[in-house]
Design an enzyme around this catalytic site. Structure first.
Site, mmCIF file in Angstrom:
data_model
loop_
_atom_site.group_PDB
_atom_site.id
_atom_site.type_symbol
_atom_site.label_atom_id
_atom_site.label_comp_id
_atom_site.label_asym_id
_atom_site.label_seq_id
_atom_site.Cartn_x
_atom_site.Cartn_y
_atom_site.Cartn_z
ATOM 1 N N PRO A 161 0.819 -1.217 0.000
ATOM 2 C CA PRO A 161 0.000 0.000 0.000
ATOM 3 C C PRO A 161 0.858 1.276 0.000
ATOM 4 C CG PRO A 161 -0.865 -1.566 1.580
ATOM 5 C CD PRO A 161 0.428 -2.130 1.089
ATOM 6 N N TYR A 200 16.547 -0.227 12.191
ATOM 7 C CA TYR A 200 15.655 -0.698 13.245
ATOM 8 C C TYR A 200 16.441 -1.606 14.214
ATOM 9 C CZ TYR A 200 12.088 1.227 10.142
ATOM 10 O OH TYR A 200 11.353 2.074 9.362
#
Ligand SMILES: Cc1cc2nc3c(=O)[nH]c(=O)nc-3n(C[C@H](O)[C@H](O)[C@H](O)COP(=O)(O)OP(=O)(O)OC[C@H]3O[C@@H](n4cnc5c(N)ncnc54)[C@H](O)[C@@H]3O)c2cc1C
Lengths: 311, 763
Positions: free
Chosen positions: B414, B572
């Site tokens: 998306p 991360y």
């Protein structure tokens, strides 16, 4: 694609009333979505933010865009205040394009070291939004989070700054193909960073539509304005749009390359140039005609809400 | 004007011709150290586009050139004892000797004075004798050296060694030969030029060259070695010397090409690696531009400025393409995992100027071979040996990873970031995924999903560690699976020190104002100046973290995820252990790469154990941190190989964001070289993004063995206007520059075969 028009505020000798009148007539023409300004210190030109403020006072609908403002030459706290002021005064119509600029003489005149420009811009971009949100330095911009920020430039660092800090990219001019390449890079950086959607894409060009003599005057102006680039000035001057046909093809090229808003800047301090441009643009299929002011402000409110993260 | 030209190479001679033609009153003298007929080298190659420019500039020399050249249209690649041919590329070859001779004749005809056997040892000695000095004195230019402080030349030697030989044999194609022996890998670039002999350039890396003893070999010994090595292709024919030595290719660039009334031309100004064969062409085009500029602008300074402004962008494009091609040949050993068809396709598309569609257009038969080979390898992976009669383009070939079969190679995700509430993905996000799945994606990729509340990137990030999350994801994935054949991939992530930030609509890594949670990382360093300082994870914390990842993996299986991706990139948490910039620990989880990857591996093992054996597990890995002192491709290769041993099935190639100020050479497909590198180094399949929007990009990438799955961007409906719209008039110069570099150089380029006819008609 939307089309805006530049103010004649960097054309030497342009009188103040021409600029204010230009702004008013540009909005009235109905076809232009924004008014743009350029930034140049050591030159016979108007201050970009003050010129836009004057334009804000005589218009109600058009966006007011800096394309670009040389951010690192300005104190960030003061710039934050000026931008918030203009945004508040204009009812949320400022679009703040920032870049490092390429004129060392301007930095010298400002007393700011040229070599620090990249670092200063990064610091500025990291600070502006926080300042607008903090409220310690007022006023509150008309829109939550402040005016949209565009970043310009052609280096990888510039695209990285678009992706990290800005709402979009503003291109510095050239043929559509050059824009397409730059736009791809900005989108690639944006998408890679995990920013939602796509960056807004702004761009610019130059026109002189009053026949041969206007073309000559415009060319001379561009040669002078870009003299600091050396032989490159000749190229920029060579790209001047001097016929409706050239304008149409240029507009088409930019629209095809995915530009959202193209600002066309005058090169001749002649009020008639505005009507000539409006007439060259009228009827072009690729142009989005701006909504009336009522729908425009509704759209702006909706966009602001979306930006604030409210569904 | 009195014009002195130093050097009677192609640049100097052609420049003299054009200047004299434009103004017969110019007094032009060429000074050349060699005799008129002494010349090194064998053949040079031109494309029809260059020839068209020659035709316009000087018809007589054009005619003389086209009367002599040899035309051919194929590229042959010998690799692993297979020969692959690809047609439709047009080349025209000519002996350098003939070219120089015909240019000399033309000079004489026009009244240019040529002084051969005249070595210039001191540029100052020429002072006063000229109004304009043209330095066409080649790659070792004396003039450039004399004014080095002005021209600021950069001379960068390549890593490979090469020798320029001739071959007593005609060829009907541009020929590449790759041959491995006990000393290493050698490659040959060979092409015809005069109807009886061919150019034969042998190249290898420095180590191979030394191992083969060629560093100590004489010219004769070198030739004997090469004749033996390439005996099958030479078929008894001899290699010919021409004062040949093993040298490194030197790339020349200059800060400026002019100094007062002195101007650099040809190799003196710039060189571009011979594998794109453009040196002579660039030198002669320089001459055309210089003559035009001098003819147009009466003022010398303006004219020289215009010459440089015209030529520099074109030359820089060629140099960029040449650099890619050079780097390909310097590292060609990396590609030897590829099958012959993949290898050949990769070679032909190495500098990205030629794509899958271009090759299909030039040689449909070759295009079909590429498609069928791609499909064949899929079946071979299934343990079936099938001679595929017909096959779709690579993008539509299926892929299997363990028990998972993905119907095509296009992956979509998306475009919006999630709007999860307490980690539960919202309906909008679910609908967006389902829509992409229904619209044809082979696989859809969810946003990075956090393994814990404190592992979220923003307060809107989705999670998968509680029943509520499991229920939501199960619904979403079931809907996708019932409505479409698309598979679902989910990255499992812990944001580490990049956590607790605001939604990314208004910028990256802006700390949350309210409701921030405490962060953890490999070391206690803040991500940006404005970020919270995280706590360094201690041993107990690490064990807890490992279990948390394993628990989420277990839930992901229950939710129906098909491909799980463990996120070890972009700064991360797990990435912060891998990078030396962010891991400053002094325990056994910091220091050497082996120690830095220990914790990420512990997590990987725990996840692999919790994740069903028949389902594939991927890792998203930074191939480079893209900043000095960071984790780089060699480190990534070590990690990737270790992961492979631990049961990793796929790598997602990423780069950057380990520290905030990273930048990369952004453009379409900018991550492709990294994917290719890690895929070649580790032998693991890869998924890559980097702004891919067209089927052509994806097919080019897949067929060349650069990746196995591509993360694409959906077309932007509001902008689906014709991309091939005519460019505007103001664009002509740039269009020409770009078109030149795309279509003109050899051997991967050349122009489509139908262009041959156009050239012939002109004659
Ligand atoms: C292995 C290899 C393969 C190549 N293959 C191709 C190819 O296929 N196609 C192609 O287009 N190009 C090819 N090139 C490139 C090509 O050879 C050069 O780019 C081209 O010759 C440049 O022309 P020039 O006139 O600038 O310089 P040069 O051809 O080098 O001419 C310079 C001249 O100046 C003279 N000179 C130098 N210094 C002095 C001095 N002090 N006094 C007097 N005279 C002097 C030299 O003797 C020489 O004659 C190849 C190059 C290499 C290395």
């Amino acid at each position: 694609m939307r089309v805006g028009v530049g103010l004649p505020s960097t054309i030497p000798g342009a009188p103040g009333h021409l600029i204010v009148g230009w702004a008013r007539r540009a909005e009235a023409a109905g076809i232009f979505s924004s008014l743009g300004v350029l930034d140049r210190l050591a030159y016979d030109s108007f201050d970009p933010l003050l010129a836009l403020t004057a334009a804000a006072a005589v218009t109600t609908r058009v966006q007011l865009a800096t394309a670009i403002l040389v951010g690192p030459q300005r104190n960030t706290a003061l710039l934050a205040k000026e931008a918030a002021t203009l945004d508040a005064l204009s009812g949320g119509r400022l679009v703040l394009g920032l870049a490092v600029g390429a004129r060392k003489d301007d930095y010298d005149a400002m007393g700011i070291e040229y070599a620090t420009r990249g670092r200063r811009l990064v610091e500025q971009l990291a600070t502006l939004r926080d300042t607008w949100e903090d409220g310690a330095i007022g006023p509150r911009p008309a829109r939550e989070g402040g005016p949209p920020i565009l970043v310009g430039g052609l280096s990888d660092a510039a695209y990285a700054r678009v992706a990290r800090y800005a709402d979009g990219y503003v291109h510095g001019g050239g043929p559509p193909r050059a824009f397409a390449r730059a736009a791809d890079k900005a989108r690639a950086a944006w998408n890679d960073a995990g920013r939602p959607g796509m960056p807004q894409m702004w761009a610019q060009g130059y026109f002189a539509l009053g026949g041969e003599s206007a073309a000559e005057t415009g060319t001379a102006y561009l040669r002078d304005y870009y003299a600091f680039t050396g032989h490159f000035a000749e190229r920029i001057a060579g790209e001047l749009l001097t016929t409706p046909q050239a304008v149409a093809q240029f507009v088409r090229g930019y629209a095809d390359a995915g530009c959202d808003e193209l600002i066309l800047f005058p090169t001749v301090a002649d009020g008639d140039e505005l009507e000539r441009l409006a007439s060259a643009l009228s009827g072009l299929a690729t142009i989005e005609i701006p909504a009336t002011s009522a729908t425009a402000s509704a759209n702006a409110a909706e966009a602001a809400a979306r930006r604030a993260g409210q569904p | 004007m009195k014009i002195t030209i130093l050097g009677a190479g192609p640049a100097g001679l052609y420049g003299a011709i054009l200047l004299k033609k434009a103004n017969p009153l110019h007094e032009i003298t060429i000074l050349e150290r060699n005799a008129p007929d002494a010349t090194y080298g064998w053949g040079v190659v031109f494309s029809d586009r260059t020839l068209a420019a020659f035709q316009e500039a000087d018809y007589k020399s054009y005619k003389a050139i086209t009367d002599r050249f040899v035309l051919w249209d194929a590229i042959d690649v010998y690799y692993r004892d297979e020969l692959l041919r690809c047609g439709g590329h047009i080349f025209a070859g000519l002996a350098r000797k003939q070219l120089l001779a015909l240019l000399q004749r033309r000079c004489a005809e026009l009244g240019v004075s040529m002084r051969f056997n005249t070595e210039v040892a001191d540029v100052a000695a020429l002072d006063g004798g000229y109004d304009l000095l043209i330095a066409a004195d080649g790659v070792n230019s004396l003039v450039r050296k004399t004014f080095a402080d002005i021209f600021k030349p950069s001379l960068v030697p390549g890593k490979a060694r090469y020798i320029w030989l001739g071959m007593e044999k005609v060829l009907d194609a541009f020929t590449f030969i790759f041959r491995e022996n006990e000393h290493g890998l050698f490659q040959v670039h060979s092409y015809p030029f005069d109807g009886t002999t061919s150019t034969f350039i042998v190249e290898c890396d420095e180590t191979t060259w030394r191992r083969a003893g060629l560093d100590a070999a004489s010219e004769d010994e070198s030739i004997t070695y090469c004749e033996r090595l390439f005996a099958p292709e030479l078929a008894g024919r001899r290699l010919l010397p021409n004062n040949s030595k093993w040298i490194n290719f030197v790339t020349v660039k200059n800060a400026t090409w002019r100094h007062g009334n002195i101007v650099l031309l040809g190799d003196a100004a710039h060189t571009a690696h011979f594998s794109i064969g453009s040196g002579t062409k660039l030198a002669m085009e320089d001459a055309i531009a210089l003559a035009n500029a001098l003819d147009t602008h009466p003022d010398l300074d303006t004219a020289l400025g215009e010459y440089e402004a015209e030529r520099r962008p074109v030359v820089e494009l060629f140099q960029a393409a040449a650099a890619e091609s050079q780097s390909y040949f310097e590292n060609v050993k990396r590609y030897t995992r590829l099958t012959p068809v993949e290898f050949t396709f990769n070679l032909l598309t190495r500098s990205r100027r030629i794509t899958y569609d271009d090759l299909r257009l030039r040689d449909p038969r070759f295009g079909n071979i590429v498609d069928r080979e791609f499909e064949r390898r899929y079946w071979a992976g299934q343990g079936r040996s099938i001679f595929t009669l017909i096959a779709p383009p690579p993008m539509f070939a299926p892929l299997t990873l363990r028990g998972l079969r993905v119907a095509n190679r296009a992956v979509f995700t998306p475009a919006t970031t999630g709007q999860a509430v307490s980690g539960v993905p919202c309906t909008g996000d679910a609908l967006e995924l389902a829509r992409l799945a229904q619209d044809g994606a082979g696989m859809v990729l969810t946003e990075p999903v956090a393994v814990a509340t404190e592992g979220r990137i923003t307060s809107d990030s989705a999670c998968l560690h509680e029943d509520e999350h499991l229920r939501a994801w199960t619904r979403i994935i079931q809907a996708i699976h019932t409505q479409s054949p698309a598979k679902v991939a989910m990255p499992l992530n812990h944001a580490g020190w990049r956590g607790a930030t605001r939604p990314r609509g208004m910028g990256l890594d802006r700390p949350l104002r309210d409701g921030a949670w405490p962060l953890v990382s490999a070391s206690a360093l803040p991500y940006t100046e404005r970020s919270q300082t995280p706590r360094a994870l201690d041993r107990a914390g690490m064990e807890g973290m490992r279990d948390v990842f394993a628990h989420s993996a277990h839930l992901a299986d229950a939710a129906g995820v098909d491909l799980l991706i463990l996120h070890m990139g972009h700064g991360y948490l797990l990435s912060s252990f891998l990078s030396p910039l962010t891991n400053r620990r002094d325990d056994e989880y910091g220091g050497t790469l082996e120690q830095r990857m220990r914790f990420p591996l512990e997590v990987f093992d725990a996840v692999r154990a919790a994740w069903p054996h028949e389902k594939p597990l991927a890792v998203a890995l930074n191939v480079t941190d893209s900043v000095r002192g960071g984790f780089g491709p060699d480190d990534a290769a070590t990690v990737a190989r270790t992961l492979k041993e631990h049961g990793c099935d796929l790598l997602v190639a990423l780069a950057g964001y380990v520290v905030p100020q990273t930048e990369m050479p952004y453009r379409r497909g900018f991550l492709t070289p990294l994917s290719e590198r890690i895929r070649n180094d580790s032998g693991l399949p890869t998924l890559v993004g980097g702004y891919l929007t067209t089927a052509d990009e994806v097919n080019t990438l897949l067929a060349g063995g650069r990746a196995d799955l591509c993360l694409m961007l959906p077309p932007q409906e509001t902008r689906t206007r014709s991309r091939s719209a005519p460019t505007v008039a103001t664009d002509a110069r740039e269009a020409r520059a770009t078109a030149d570099v795309r279509e003109e150089s050899m051997p991967e380029a050349g122009t489509p075969a139908r262009e041959v006819r156009r050239v012939e008609k002109k004659e």
